[in-house]
Design an enzyme around this catalytic site. Structure first.
Site, PDB file in Angstrom:
ATOM      1  N   LYS A 132       2.479  10.477  10.185  1.00 47.09           N
ATOM      2  CA  LYS A 132       2.287   9.879   8.848  1.00 47.09           C
ATOM      3  C   LYS A 132       1.051  10.506   8.212  1.00 47.09           C
ATOM      4  O   LYS A 132      -0.039  10.409   8.770  1.00 47.09           O
ATOM      5  CB  LYS A 132       2.082   8.368   9.019  1.00 47.09           C
ATOM      6  CG  LYS A 132       1.784   7.630   7.726  1.00 47.09           C
ATOM      7  CD  LYS A 132       1.319   6.205   7.990  1.00 47.09           C
ATOM      8  CE  LYS A 132       1.020   5.499   6.683  1.00 47.09           C
ATOM      9  NZ  LYS A 132       0.175   4.311   6.849  1.00 47.09           N
ATOM     10  N   GLN A 186       0.792  -1.238   0.000  1.00 49.74           N
ATOM     11  CA  GLN A 186       0.000   0.000   0.000  1.00 49.74           C
ATOM     12  C   GLN A 186       0.824   1.289   0.000  1.00 49.74           C
ATOM     13  O   GLN A 186       0.518   2.221  -0.731  1.00 49.74           O
ATOM     14  CB  GLN A 186      -0.927  -0.012   1.218  1.00 49.74           C
ATOM     15  CG  GLN A 186      -1.812   1.218   1.310  1.00 49.74           C
ATOM     16  CD  GLN A 186      -2.702   1.164   2.535  1.00 49.74           C
ATOM     17  OE1 GLN A 186      -3.662   0.430   2.563  1.00 49.74           O
ATOM     18  NE2 GLN A 186      -2.363   1.929   3.548  1.00 49.74           N
ATOM     19  N   ARG A 229      -5.863   9.477   7.616  1.00 45.03           N
ATOM     20  CA  ARG A 229      -6.535   8.408   6.871  1.00 45.03           C
ATOM     21  C   ARG A 229      -6.352   8.672   5.376  1.00 45.03           C
ATOM     22  O   ARG A 229      -5.983   9.773   4.965  1.00 45.03           O
ATOM     23  CB  ARG A 229      -8.047   8.361   7.178  1.00 45.03           C
ATOM     24  CG  ARG A 229      -8.446   8.085   8.607  1.00 45.03           C
ATOM     25  CD  ARG A 229      -7.858   6.849   9.238  1.00 45.03           C
ATOM     26  NE  ARG A 229      -7.995   5.593   8.540  1.00 45.03           N
ATOM     27  CZ  ARG A 229      -8.592   4.503   9.016  1.00 45.03           C
ATOM     28  NH1 ARG A 229      -9.169   4.528  10.202  1.00 45.03           N
ATOM     29  NH2 ARG A 229      -8.602   3.377   8.331  1.00 45.03           N
ATOM     30  N   SER A 230      -6.676   7.664   4.571  1.00 47.66           N
ATOM     31  CA  SER A 230      -6.565   7.874   3.115  1.00 47.66           C
ATOM     32  C   SER A 230      -7.629   8.848   2.620  1.00 47.66           C
ATOM     33  O   SER A 230      -7.418   9.553   1.635  1.00 47.66           O
ATOM     34  CB  SER A 230      -6.640   6.544   2.382  1.00 47.66           C
ATOM     35  OG  SER A 230      -7.763   5.805   2.810  1.00 47.66           O
ATOM     36  N   GLU A 254      -3.450   9.076  -1.653  1.00 47.24           N
ATOM     37  CA  GLU A 254      -2.773   9.929  -0.670  1.00 47.24           C
ATOM     38  C   GLU A 254      -1.708  10.797  -1.333  1.00 47.24           C
ATOM     39  O   GLU A 254      -0.837  11.336  -0.659  1.00 47.24           O
ATOM     40  CB  GLU A 254      -2.163   9.083   0.443  1.00 47.24           C
ATOM     41  CG  GLU A 254      -3.244   8.332   1.219  1.00 47.24           C
ATOM     42  CD  GLU A 254      -2.721   7.714   2.497  1.00 47.24           C
ATOM     43  OE1 GLU A 254      -2.018   8.382   3.254  1.00 47.24           O
ATOM     44  OE2 GLU A 254      -3.028   6.539   2.726  1.00 47.24           O
ATOM     45  N   ASP A 263       4.103   0.468   4.374  1.00 46.94           N
ATOM     46  CA  ASP A 263       2.863  -0.043   4.980  1.00 46.94           C
ATOM     47  C   ASP A 263       2.381  -1.158   4.063  1.00 46.94           C
ATOM     48  O   ASP A 263       1.902  -0.902   2.948  1.00 46.94           O
ATOM     49  CB  ASP A 263       1.794   1.058   5.105  1.00 46.94           C
ATOM     50  CG  ASP A 263       0.526   0.542   5.783  1.00 46.94           C
ATOM     51  OD1 ASP A 263       0.484  -0.657   6.129  1.00 46.94           O
ATOM     52  OD2 ASP A 263      -0.425   1.328   5.953  1.00 46.94           O
ATOM     53  N   GLU A 304       4.823  -1.179   8.579  1.00 48.39           N
ATOM     54  CA  GLU A 304       3.501  -1.177   9.210  1.00 48.39           C
ATOM     55  C   GLU A 304       2.704  -2.374   8.697  1.00 48.39           C
ATOM     56  O   GLU A 304       2.782  -2.701   7.507  1.00 48.39           O
ATOM     57  CB  GLU A 304       2.815   0.146   8.826  1.00 48.39           C
ATOM     58  CG  GLU A 304       1.442   0.336   9.412  1.00 48.39           C
ATOM     59  CD  GLU A 304       0.873   1.679   8.945  1.00 48.39           C
ATOM     60  OE1 GLU A 304       1.645   2.658   8.796  1.00 48.39           O
ATOM     61  OE2 GLU A 304      -0.341   1.747   8.714  1.00 48.39           O
ATOM     62  N   ASP A 307      -1.231  -1.277  12.766  1.00 50.60           N
ATOM     63  CA  ASP A 307      -2.319  -0.356  12.397  1.00 50.60           C
ATOM     64  C   ASP A 307      -3.642  -1.136  12.535  1.00 50.60           C
ATOM     65  O   ASP A 307      -4.293  -1.089  13.594  1.00 50.60           O
ATOM     66  CB  ASP A 307      -2.076   0.154  10.967  1.00 50.60           C
ATOM     67  CG  ASP A 307      -3.248   0.947  10.398  1.00 50.60           C
ATOM     68  OD1 ASP A 307      -4.145   1.334  11.161  1.00 50.60           O
ATOM     69  OD2 ASP A 307      -3.281   1.187   9.167  1.00 50.60           O
ATOM     70  N   LYS A 309      -4.852   6.499  15.038  1.00 50.06           N
ATOM     71  CA  LYS A 309      -5.843   7.171  14.189  1.00 50.06           C
ATOM     72  C   LYS A 309      -7.081   7.434  15.030  1.00 50.06           C
ATOM     73  O   LYS A 309      -7.709   6.486  15.535  1.00 50.06           O
ATOM     74  CB  LYS A 309      -6.228   6.265  13.023  1.00 50.06           C
ATOM     75  CG  LYS A 309      -5.120   6.019  12.000  1.00 50.06           C
ATOM     76  CD  LYS A 309      -5.532   4.866  11.100  1.00 50.06           C
ATOM     77  CE  LYS A 309      -4.689   4.757   9.852  1.00 50.06           C
ATOM     78  NZ  LYS A 309      -4.944   3.465   9.158  1.00 50.06           N
TER      79      LYS A 309
HETATM   80  C1  2PG Z   1      -3.240   3.194   6.547  1.00 56.22           C
HETATM   81  C2  2PG Z   1      -4.063   4.374   6.111  1.00 56.22           C
HETATM   82  C3  2PG Z   1      -3.245   5.553   5.740  1.00 56.22           C
HETATM   83  P1  2PG Z   1      -6.513   3.970   5.377  1.00 56.22           P
HETATM   84  O1  2PG Z   1      -3.476   2.042   6.175  1.00 56.22           O
HETATM   85  O2  2PG Z   1      -2.332   3.373   7.331  1.00 56.22           O
HETATM   86  O3  2PG Z   1      -2.215   5.223   4.826  1.00 56.22           O
HETATM   87  O4  2PG Z   1      -4.942   4.017   5.075  1.00 56.22           O
HETATM   88  O5  2PG Z   1      -6.896   5.304   5.920  1.00 56.22           O
HETATM   89  O6  2PG Z   1      -7.144   3.656   4.048  1.00 56.22           O
HETATM   90  O7  2PG Z   1      -6.714   2.884   6.380  1.00 56.22           O
HETATM   91 MG    MG Z   2      -1.897   1.178   7.552  1.00 58.83          MG
END
Ligand code: 2PG
Ligand code: MG
Length: 428
Positions: A385, A160, A363-364, A202, A239, A282, A309, A334
């Site tokens: 991040k 990702q 977040r994305s 992103e 990640d 990650e 995460d 988050k």
């Molecule tokens: C992640 C986030 C940010 P998402 O996986 O860490 O890169 O993505 O907000 O889609 O979970």
């Molecule tokens: Mg992640």
């Protein structure tokens, strides 16, 4: 100081999807706004983002029910409360909802309220949010995306996030200068190789690669073209978002049509750390693959940051289980995974108390709100991040840290990659 009213409206995130904004107003007329982000590669243990599911409106993604909860039950519980009692207010919201995943009222409705109240409290005290949330002065080391893949690029490559960290930067400004140089050099490399095809969710370059490992080659070339030595001045951070690669007991790299057991996938992660200058990974393993996490942690946890995460979802119960089982050495933080400011602060404190590292994250699907820049400084988290070095929903956070740095003046601290030693990680 009392909260006198709560308002909410449907706004739109960086993907153009509906999200919640809450506005808290105080008795002296002060206001605070809370804008809620939204993930795509979400963990199954996250608090619930309440969406209407009416396919005739915004493909089911509208948030009018969450907004009516703010106007109704939530306002009823919050109006008249003291704005400076954040933990009491958050506890009241949690019990009002009454479900473990905040699924009745919606974590988006609850978090928007919690953030708006935190911002209103800072505004009422006439101090910046970071100074109201905590007493930290440490500017974060950024983790910045160069190439985006996974669910943020329709699976074009499996991994990702391919990110960089400026390891020898002496200041926050210098981390941004290094990043900017590598980000521009990566565009040159992509252009030369005929692979430049826009940006992922992103803001990192859209990955027109045929193999996951080709991305490493391009990233190393970009770091060198920018004039840095990979592994010395600039480290690679990944990640894997491995939860999205795990189906029916196996990991799959679709691009290369390769299938792995837990042991084999853990071995691949270890092989990559041996082969490339990777300083942080990650979600190397899927969220509930506790055994896989332990294999990776035991093998490389002394020389590589391992961030949970989806594995932890900013949930203190899961973080404590991870600490007890020693599955990682860092926790991605988050706000919307857990749903209140108080629980987020507690997750950061618990992580730090274990000698692990919190990494505050966007977040994305993001908004123009820069709350997380303040959260990172307020808690001395040490790392931030936010995706790439382009697009204003990302730059809003990087730029906000520059403003905080200016406000803190000589009180601002920066230790950069020195933060790793706090978790017993020695970079090679
Ligand atoms: C992640 C986030 C940010 P998402 O996986 O860490 O890169 O993505 O907000 O889609 O979970
Ligand atoms: Mg992640």
């Amino acid at each position: 100081m009392k909260i006198t009213s709560l308002d909410a409206l449907q706004i739109f995130d960086s993907r153009g999807n509906p999200t919640v904004e809450v506005i808290a107003t105080l008795e002296d007329g002060t206001t605070g706004h809370g804008l809620v982000p939204s993930g795509a590669s979400t963990g199954h243990h996250e608090a619930l983002e309440l969406r209407d599911g009416d396919q005739s409106r915004f493909r089911g993604k509208s948030v009018f029910n969450a907004i009516s909860h703010v106007h109704g039950e939530i306002a009823h519980a919050v109006v008249g409360r003291d704005v400076f009692d954040q933990s009491g207010l958050d506890a009241a919201l949690i019990s009002l909802d009454g479900t473990p995943g905040k699924s009745r009222l919606g974590a988006n409705a609850i978090l928007g309220t919690s953030m708006a109240v935190a911002q209103a409290a800072a505004n009422a005290k006439r101090v910046p949010l970071y100074a109201s949330l905590g007493d930290g002065t440490l500017l974060p080391l950024p983790e910045i995306q160069i190439f985006g893949g996974g669910k943020h690029a329709q699976g074009r490559i499996d991994i990702q996030d391919f990110m960089i960290m400026a390891l020898t930067a002496k200041s926050y400004d210098e981390t941004l200068e290094v990043t900017s140089n590598v980000f521009q050099a990566a565009a040159d490399i992509m252009r030369q190789r005929g692979l430049l095809a826009g940006v992922a969710d992103e803001g990192g370059y859209w990955p027109m690669f045929d193999r996951n490992e080709d991305v490493f080659d391009a990233l190393l070339a970009a770091i060198e073209l920018a004039g840095y030595t990979p592994g010395r001045e600039v480290g690679i951070s990944l990640d894997i978002a491995a939860t999205d690669l795990f189906h029916d007991g196996h990991y799959t790299l679709g691009l290369e049509k390769r299938r792995f057991t837990t042991e084999e996938f853990a071995a691949l992660m270890i092989e990559w750390v041996d082969k490339y200058p990777i300083v942080s990974i990650e979600d190397p393993m899927a969220e509930d693959d506790w055994e896989g996490w332990k294999i990776v942690r035991n093998a490389i946890g002394h020389r590589c940051q391992l961030i949970g995460d989806d594995h932890f979802t900013t949930n203190i119960t899961r973080i404590e289980r991870g600490i007890a089982a020693n599955t990682a050495n860092a926790v991605l933080i988050k706000l919307n995974q857990i749903g209140t400011v108080t629980e987020t602060l507690a997750a950061i404190r618990r992580t730090q108390a274990a000698g692990w590292l919190p990494v505050v994250s966007a977040r994305s699907g993001e908004t123009e709100d820069a709350f997380i820049a303040h959260l990172a400084v307020a808690t001395n988290a040490g790392q931030l991040k936010v995706g790439s070095f382009s697009r204003s929903e990302r730059m809003a956070k990087w730029n906000e840290v520059l403003r905080i740095q200016r406000q803190l003046g000589s009180r601002a601290r920066f230790i950069g990659a020195g933060i790793f030693s706090q978790a017993g990680i020695s970079l090679p």
